[in-house]
Design an enzyme around this catalytic site. Sequence first.
Site, PDB file in Angstrom:
ATOM      1  N   PRO A   1     -43.847  22.932  26.071  1.00 32.13           N
ATOM      2  CA  PRO A   1     -42.952  22.135  27.079  1.00 32.13           C
ATOM      3  C   PRO A   1     -42.151  23.376  27.981  1.00 32.13           C
ATOM      4  CG  PRO A   1     -42.656  21.536  24.936  1.00 32.13           C
ATOM      5  CD  PRO A   1     -43.482  22.676  24.782  1.00 32.13           C
ATOM      6  N   HIS A   2     -42.062  22.817  29.290  1.00 31.42           N
ATOM      7  CA  HIS A   2     -41.799  23.898  30.098  1.00 31.42           C
ATOM      8  C   HIS A   2     -40.941  23.106  31.346  1.00 31.42           C
ATOM      9  CE1 HIS A   2     -45.834  23.457  31.502  1.00 31.42           C
ATOM     10  NE2 HIS A   2     -45.340  23.542  32.697  1.00 31.42           N
TER      11      HIS A   2
END
Length: 153
Positions: A64-65
């Site tokens: 996740p970013h």
Amino acid sequence: MNTTFMMKPQSVRIVRADSKGGILQQLSKTFAESFNLDPVQVLEHLEERESLGSTGFGRGVAIPHARMPGLHRPLGAMLKLERPVDFEAADGLPVDLVFGLLSPAQSGAIHLHALAEISRLARDERVHDALSDAPDAEALFGLLTNVTDRDAA
């Protein structure tokens, strides 16, 4: 640690989560507590990016970013889940290793370089196995520090 993103010992944790949303909440909390950020704002940015498509990388890994205003450099966090959780990864496998990345809002190339660094780390079979076998957060951080220092040399 010589990386394109900053990590701290407290940004590496072993946690329990029961869903993709729970993972993102744990990751937001970890970023907030480690880097003095607003957990609600972090979660909003991670969920916004996730709504574009799953960041489930495959082989039990998610990355996740998001890009966020107010940051001065990319920040990293890592969660090892007590048990695998469905993250809608392309390969359909549940995840148990989660690498989080937050970058400054206007960081095009730097963000991509940091994602590429995390991706290389996640694809390395020996590193993946060592992280999966690590008994605690201190061991995880030590492994991450040694790998990134070795790769920078």
